[in-house]
Motif scaffolding. Structure first.
Motif, PDB file in Angstrom:
ATOM      1  N   ARG A   1       0.830  -1.206   0.000  1.00  0.00           N
ATOM      2  CA  ARG A   1       0.000   0.000   0.000  1.00  0.00           C
ATOM      3  C   ARG A   1       0.870   1.263   0.000  1.00  0.00           C
ATOM      4  NH1 ARG A   1      -3.695  -3.004   3.834  1.00  0.00           N
ATOM      5  NH2 ARG A   1      -5.585  -3.421   2.647  1.00  0.00           N
ATOM      6  N   TYR A   2       1.897   1.273   0.838  1.00  0.00           N
ATOM      7  CA  TYR A   2       2.778   2.442   0.891  1.00  0.00           C
ATOM      8  C   TYR A   2       3.451   2.689  -0.456  1.00  0.00           C
ATOM      9  CZ  TYR A   2       2.539   3.411   5.927  1.00  0.00           C
ATOM     10  OH  TYR A   2       2.121   3.790   7.172  1.00  0.00           O
ATOM     11  N   ILE A   3       3.947   1.622  -1.072  1.00  0.00           N
ATOM     12  CA  ILE A   3       4.627   1.760  -2.361  1.00  0.00           C
ATOM     13  C   ILE A   3       3.650   2.200  -3.451  1.00  0.00           C
ATOM     14  CG2 ILE A   3       5.832   0.484  -4.185  1.00  0.00           C
ATOM     15  CD1 ILE A   3       7.074  -1.248  -1.994  1.00  0.00           C
ATOM     16  N   SER A   4       2.422   1.692  -3.388  1.00  0.00           N
ATOM     17  CA  SER A   4       1.449   1.964  -4.453  1.00  0.00           C
ATOM     18  C   SER A   4       1.031   3.427  -4.522  1.00  0.00           C
ATOM     19  CB  SER A   4       0.214   1.076  -4.272  1.00  0.00           C
ATOM     20  OG  SER A   4      -0.538   1.473  -3.140  1.00  0.00           O
ATOM     21  N   ILE A   5       1.163   4.171  -3.429  1.00  0.00           N
ATOM     22  CA  ILE A   5       0.790   5.589  -3.453  1.00  0.00           C
ATOM     23  C   ILE A   5       1.647   6.347  -4.462  1.00  0.00           C
ATOM     24  CG2 ILE A   5       0.665   7.728  -2.102  1.00  0.00           C
ATOM     25  CD1 ILE A   5      -1.451   5.680  -1.350  1.00  0.00           C
ATOM     26  N   GLY A   6       2.967   6.187  -4.363  1.00  0.00           N
ATOM     27  CA  GLY A   6       3.859   6.851  -5.301  1.00  0.00           C
ATOM     28  C   GLY A   6       3.711   6.344  -6.717  1.00  0.00           C
ATOM     29  N   LEU A   7       3.517   5.029  -6.858  1.00  0.00           N
ATOM     30  CA  LEU A   7       3.335   4.464  -8.190  1.00  0.00           C
ATOM     31  C   LEU A   7       2.037   4.957  -8.826  1.00  0.00           C
ATOM     32  CD1 LEU A   7       4.576   0.793  -7.686  1.00  0.00           C
ATOM     33  CD2 LEU A   7       5.734   2.669  -8.846  1.00  0.00           C
ATOM     34  N   GLY A   8       1.025   5.203  -7.987  1.00  0.00           N
ATOM     35  CA  GLY A   8      -0.223   5.771  -8.502  1.00  0.00           C
ATOM     36  C   GLY A   8       0.006   7.143  -9.104  1.00  0.00           C
ATOM     37  N   GLY A   9       0.850   7.960  -8.448  1.00  0.00           N
ATOM     38  CA  GLY A   9       1.203   9.261  -8.994  1.00  0.00           C
ATOM     39  C   GLY A   9       1.999   9.147 -10.281  1.00  0.00           C
ATOM     40  N   PHE A  10       2.932   8.190 -10.322  1.00  0.00           N
ATOM     41  CA  PHE A  10       3.735   7.988 -11.528  1.00  0.00           C
ATOM     42  C   PHE A  10       2.867   7.582 -12.712  1.00  0.00           C
ATOM     43  CE2 PHE A  10       5.961   4.907 -14.247  1.00  0.00           C
ATOM     44  CZ  PHE A  10       6.928   5.747 -14.786  1.00  0.00           C
TER      45      PHE A  10
ATOM     46  N   VAL B   1      -2.608  15.794  -2.171  1.00  0.00           N
ATOM     47  CA  VAL B   1      -1.474  16.690  -2.419  1.00  0.00           C
ATOM     48  C   VAL B   1      -0.229  15.892  -2.813  1.00  0.00           C
ATOM     49  CG1 VAL B   1       0.141  18.321  -1.344  1.00  0.00           C
ATOM     50  CG2 VAL B   1      -2.321  18.519  -0.906  1.00  0.00           C
ATOM     51  N   ILE B   2       0.046  14.815  -2.086  1.00  0.00           N
ATOM     52  CA  ILE B   2       1.209  13.976  -2.395  1.00  0.00           C
ATOM     53  C   ILE B   2       1.111  13.418  -3.815  1.00  0.00           C
ATOM     54  CG2 ILE B   2       2.369  11.790  -1.832  1.00  0.00           C
ATOM     55  CD1 ILE B   2       1.612  12.328   1.111  1.00  0.00           C
ATOM     56  N   THR B   3      -0.052  12.886  -4.156  1.00  0.00           N
ATOM     57  CA  THR B   3      -0.245  12.295  -5.490  1.00  0.00           C
ATOM     58  C   THR B   3      -0.098  13.345  -6.582  1.00  0.00           C
ATOM     59  OG1 THR B   3      -1.790  10.698  -4.515  1.00  0.00           O
ATOM     60  CG2 THR B   3      -1.784  10.887  -6.906  1.00  0.00           C
ATOM     61  N   ALA B   4      -0.685  14.521  -6.358  1.00  0.00           N
ATOM     62  CA  ALA B   4      -0.610  15.592  -7.360  1.00  0.00           C
ATOM     63  C   ALA B   4       0.822  16.070  -7.566  1.00  0.00           C
ATOM     64  CB  ALA B   4      -1.508  16.758  -6.938  1.00  0.00           C
ATOM     65  N   VAL B   5       1.561  16.247  -6.479  1.00  0.00           N
ATOM     66  CA  VAL B   5       2.953  16.708  -6.571  1.00  0.00           C
ATOM     67  C   VAL B   5       3.798  15.687  -7.338  1.00  0.00           C
ATOM     68  CG1 VAL B   5       5.050  17.185  -5.256  1.00  0.00           C
ATOM     69  CG2 VAL B   5       2.873  18.173  -4.523  1.00  0.00           C
ATOM     70  N   ILE B   6       3.636  14.412  -7.008  1.00  0.00           N
ATOM     71  CA  ILE B   6       4.393  13.362  -7.701  1.00  0.00           C
ATOM     72  C   ILE B   6       4.034  13.334  -9.186  1.00  0.00           C
ATOM     73  CG2 ILE B   6       4.683  10.859  -7.921  1.00  0.00           C
ATOM     74  CD1 ILE B   6       4.439  10.694  -4.878  1.00  0.00           C
ATOM     75  N   THR B   7       2.742  13.476  -9.507  1.00  0.00           N
ATOM     76  CA  THR B   7       2.290  13.465 -10.901  1.00  0.00           C
ATOM     77  C   THR B   7       2.915  14.599 -11.698  1.00  0.00           C
ATOM     78  OG1 THR B   7       0.168  12.475 -10.281  1.00  0.00           O
ATOM     79  CG2 THR B   7       0.265  13.585 -12.404  1.00  0.00           C
ATOM     80  N   VAL B   8       2.869  15.807 -11.148  1.00  0.00           N
ATOM     81  CA  VAL B   8       3.426  16.978 -11.844  1.00  0.00           C
ATOM     82  C   VAL B   8       4.945  16.845 -11.991  1.00  0.00           C
ATOM     83  CG1 VAL B   8       3.791  19.471 -11.703  1.00  0.00           C
ATOM     84  CG2 VAL B   8       1.551  18.501 -11.110  1.00  0.00           C
ATOM     85  N   ALA B   9       5.623  16.409 -10.943  1.00  0.00           N
ATOM     86  CA  ALA B   9       7.078  16.239 -11.003  1.00  0.00           C
ATOM     87  C   ALA B   9       7.469  15.211 -12.061  1.00  0.00           C
ATOM     88  CB  ALA B   9       7.600  15.826  -9.630  1.00  0.00           C
ATOM     89  N   ASP B  10       6.745  14.103 -12.114  1.00  0.00           N
ATOM     90  CA  ASP B  10       7.054  13.068 -13.102  1.00  0.00           C
ATOM     91  C   ASP B  10       6.803  13.559 -14.522  1.00  0.00           C
ATOM     92  OD1 ASP B  10       7.912  11.203 -11.279  1.00  0.00           O
ATOM     93  OD2 ASP B  10       5.959  10.255 -11.037  1.00  0.00           O
ATOM     94  N   LEU B  11       5.743  14.336 -14.710  1.00  0.00           N
ATOM     95  CA  LEU B  11       5.470  14.913 -16.027  1.00  0.00           C
ATOM     96  C   LEU B  11       6.636  15.790 -16.477  1.00  0.00           C
ATOM     97  CD1 LEU B  11       1.686  15.962 -16.052  1.00  0.00           C
ATOM     98  CD2 LEU B  11       2.862  14.577 -17.773  1.00  0.00           C
TER      99      LEU B  11
END
Length: 459
Positions: free
Chosen positions: A129-138, A421-431
Motif C-alpha cells: 500500500r505504501y509503495i502503491s501511493i507513489g506508483l499511482g502518482g507515476f 497533495v502527495i499524489t498531485a505533486v508526484i504526478t506533476v514532477a514526473d510529467l
C-alpha cells in the motif's frame, strides 16, 4: 571459404541480435507487469512509453493498432497488448512469452499472498500500500502525458483536427471521469446528478458515431467503398496465420491445465467456466468481478467470504490485470479447499493459463480483422480518432488513480487532503522529468515509489 565464413558470421550476429531483442522485450513486459498498478486502461501509456519510446520495439502506428484491437475485445487488456507487441516483433514465440510475462507478476503475487494471508488480517499488505501511493502518482503522469502527446500530434495535422481532438477528449472524460472527480472533491450532490459510462459503453458509442460519420461522408461524397484487393494466396496465408495462432493458444492452455484436470474434482467445469468468464469480460476489471461472482461464487465453487474477504482486496492492491489475478486466485482457492496447497497451485496454474490464452485468442481474431481491412475508409477513420477517445478515457482513469490512492491511504489511517497533495505533486514532477529532462521512466518510477511512501510516513 572466406565467403562461407562471412555468411556464418552474419547468421551468428543476426541470431545474437534476435536473442538480445527478445530478452529486451521480455524484460520490458515483466517490468510493466510488476509496476502495472491501476488496471488495464491505465497501462496503455505505460506500455507505450516502454515499447515505443524507450525500447523502440514497434512503431507508434503499430502500437495504436494493437490498442484499438485490445480495447474492443473481451479479456485482459494489458495481456492482449503484450501479445500483439510480442507477435509483431518475434512471431508466435514472442506473442506467448510476452503475454505470459505481462500477467505473471500479478498472478504470482496473488497466489503468494493468498497462501500467506489465509486466516490472517491484511496488515501484511501495508508495504504494498505504501509503495502503491507513489506508483499511482507515476502512472497518473503517464496517463496525462498520453493526452498531451495526443494534442501535440493533432496540432501537427491542423487546427481543426486539434480542436476536434480536444472536444472528443473532454466529452469522453465528462462521460467517464467527471462523476468520480466531483465525488473525489466531496461534491456528492453534483456527482449524483451525473452519469458515468464504462469504457466498453464509451467505445461502443464512439464506434456507432464513427459509423454514422462514415455513412454521411460516403453519401455526400458519392464514393463507393473500395474493397481491399488480396489474391487467393495472400488470403490463404492470412487465414492460416490466425488458425496457427489460435492453435498455439489452445496448446498453451491445454498443457498448463492438465494438472488441474487430474487433481481437481471439478477441474473441467472450472476450466470451461474460466474460458466463458474471460470471453464475457467486457468493461474492465470491475466488470469482471461481477462475471466471476456469477460463475464461481453463486455456483458455490468459491466461498463468498474467501472471494470478497481475501481475494478481491489482494487483487485490487497488486499490479497487473484484474482478470488474470482473479481467475488465478479462484483456481487456487478451489484447489486449496479441496486438497490443500499443491492442488491450489494446480488450480492457480490453470486459471493463469486460461486468462492469458483466452485473451490472446480473442485479441488475435479482432486484430486479424483490423489488419485485413486496414485500407478500408472506415478503419482509417477509426485509426485517426481512436487516440483522442482513448486519451479521454485515460483522463478518467487518472481520476480513479487519485481516488484509489485516497482509499489505499485511508486503509493505512491517513486523511484525504494530504494524500491528494502527495499524489498531485508526484504526478506533476514526473510529467516534468518525462518531458523536460528526458530521463526515461525507470528513475521517476523508483523515485515516485520512494517519495510516496516517505511522504506518507512524514505526515
Amino acid at each position: 571459404m572466406e565467403q562461407t565464413a562471412n555468411i556464418t558470421s552474419v547468421r551468428v550476429n543476426a541470431k545474437s541480435r534476435e536473442k538480445s531483442g527478445l530478452a529486451k522485450l521480455l524484460l520490458s513486459m515483466a517490468k510493466i507487469g510488476v509496476i502495472g498498478f491501476g488496471g488495464g486502461s491505465a497501462l496503455i501509456p505505460v506500455i507505450e512509453e516502454e515499447v515505443v519510446d524507450e525500447q523502440k520495439l514497434i512503431s507508434k502506428k503499430d502500437y495504436d493498432e494493437e490498442v484499438v484491437s485490445a480495447c474492443v475485445t473481451p479479456g485482459a487488456l494489458p495481456v492482449e497488448i503484450a501479445a500483439g507487441v510480442g507477435r509483431k516483433t518475434f512471431g508466435l514465440k514472442g506473442m506467448i512469452l510476452a503475454a505470459l510475462l505481462m500477467a505473471l507478476p500479478g498472478a504470482f503475487l496473488t497466489v503468494l499472498l493468498l497462501s500467506v494471508l489465509s486466516g490472517r488480517t491484511d496488515s501484511s499488505l501495508d508495504v504494498i500500500r505504501y509503495i502503491s501511493i507513489g506508483l499511482g502518482g507515476f502512472i497518473s503522469s503517464l496517463l496525462a502525458n498520453y493526452a498531451y502527446k495526443t494534442t501535440k500530434t493533432a496540432s501537427r495535422e491542423g487546427r481543426k483536427t486539434l480542436i476536434a481532438s480536444v472536444i472528443i477528449m473532454i466529452t469522453v472524460f465528462a462521460l467517464t471521469g467527471l462523476k468520480s472527480l466531483f465525488s473525489l472533491l466531496g461534491l456528492e450532490k453534483i456527482a449524483d446528478s451525473l452519469i458515468k459510462l464504462s469504457t466498453f459503453q464509451v467505445l461502443m458509442l464512439s464506434f456507432a458515431i464513427l459509423i454514422a460519420v462514415y455513412a454521411v461522408q460516403t453519401f455526400f461524397k458519392n464514393k463507393k467503398q473500395k474493397s481491399v484487393k488480396t489474391d487467393s494466396k495472400s488470403k490463404r496465408v492470412s487465414y492460416s496465420s490466425i488458425i496457427i495462432e489460435t492453435a498455439a493458444w489452445l496448446g498453451f492452455a491445454v498443457i498448463l491445465t492438465v494438472p488441474a484436470i487430474l487433481v481437481l474434482g471439478d477441474g473441467i467445469s472450472y476450466i470451461l467456466k474460466g474460458f466463458a468468464s474471460s470471453f464475457m469480460s467486457f468493461g474492465g476489471g470491475d466488470a469482471y468481478l461481477s462475471v466471476a461472482d456469477g460463475l464461481f461464487v453463486n455456483t458455490g465453487m468459491v466461498k463468498e467470504n474467501d472471494f470478497y474477504g481475501i481475494l478481491v482486496p489482494i487483487a485490487n492492491v497488486l499490479p497487473g490485470s484484474i482478470l488474470s489475478k482473479i481467475l488465478t486466485g479462484v483456481g487456487y482457492l478451489i484447489g486449496a479447499e479441496q486438497s490443500g496447497v499443491q492442488a491450489g497451485i494446480a488450480g492457480a496454474l490453470a486459471g493463469f493459463a486460461i486468462s492469458v490464452a483466452a485473451s490472446g485468442m480473442v485479441f488475435g481474431v479482432v486484430y486479424w480483422i483490423f489488419r485485413t481491412f486496414e485500407n478500408v475508409s472506415f478503419f482509417q477513420l477509426v485509426s485517426k480518432w481512436i487516440r483522442p477517445i482513448i486519451s479521454g478515457l485515460l483522463l478518467g482513469v487518472m481520476v480513479t488513480m487519485f481516488k484509489t490512492n485516497v482509499q489505499t491511504a485511508g486503509a493505512l489511517g491517513y486523511g484525504k487532503a494530504g494524500v491528494l497533495v502527495i499524489t498531485a505533486v508526484i504526478t506533476v514532477a514526473d510529467l516534468y522529468f518525462l518531458n523536460r529532462k528526458k530521463t526515461g521512466n525507470l528513475i521517476p518510477l523508483a523515485a515516485s515509489a520512494a517519495a510516496g511512501a516517505l511522504a506518507l510516513l512524514a505526515i
